[in-house]
Design an enzyme around this catalytic site. Sequence first.
Site, short mmCIF file in Angstrom:
data_model
loop_
_atom_site.label_atom_id
_atom_site.label_comp_id
_atom_site.label_asym_id
_atom_site.label_seq_id
_atom_site.Cartn_x
_atom_site.Cartn_y
_atom_site.Cartn_z
N CYS A 23 0.82 -1.23 0.00
CA CYS A 23 0.00 0.00 0.00
C CYS A 23 0.85 1.27 0.00
O CYS A 23 0.31 2.36 -0.18
CB CYS A 23 -0.97 0.01 1.18
SG CYS A 23 -2.27 -1.23 0.98
N HIS A 68 -11.66 9.24 -10.54
CA HIS A 68 -10.53 9.16 -11.46
C HIS A 68 -9.43 10.16 -11.09
O HIS A 68 -8.83 10.80 -11.96
CB HIS A 68 -10.97 9.30 -12.91
CG HIS A 68 -11.67 8.08 -13.39
ND1 HIS A 68 -13.02 7.87 -13.18
CD2 HIS A 68 -11.22 6.98 -14.03
CE1 HIS A 68 -13.36 6.71 -13.68
NE2 HIS A 68 -12.28 6.14 -14.20
N GLU A 130 -13.39 0.13 0.45
CA GLU A 130 -12.19 0.22 -0.36
C GLU A 130 -12.14 -0.96 -1.33
O GLU A 130 -11.60 -0.86 -2.43
CB GLU A 130 -10.96 0.25 0.54
CG GLU A 130 -9.72 0.76 -0.15
CD GLU A 130 -8.57 0.95 0.79
OE1 GLU A 130 -8.26 2.11 1.11
OE2 GLU A 130 -7.97 -0.07 1.21
#
Length: 138
Positions: A23, A68, A130
């Site tokens: 991550c 985005h 998530e």
Amino acid sequence: MIKCTRRIEFDAGHRIIGHQNKCQYLHGHRYVLEITIAAKNTDELGMVVDFGLIKDLAKGWVDENFDHSLILHQGDKEIGQKIESHTGQKVYYLKNNPTAENIALHLKNEIFPKLFESQKFFVTNIKLFETPNCFVEV
């Protein structure tokens, strides 16, 4: 108290500064945001809120700022600015690491109170997925 929930989906990238596994690298998610709002009573039409208003305000903000985009810690501005200048990529900076927890808290405590300040309802709960299996709730 009467509650209503609106679901919003968006795609965004992020990375977690200081994380000790994958991550720490730029990667993306298909986020699902559930916004729960409440009011003591319904309006004259029998609604807490027209779901279209939530879509216009909340989804409008999410689409403009998060969808985005890269969501980065403000400490990542150098990386963000380079990506933005080379690709035109939209970048949104948070004061903290862009974990699901911090993104949800940012929306609940900073963004949505301003978006909905003139309304007769308030945000009681934010659930941010998530992944399909992992979510936070604030």
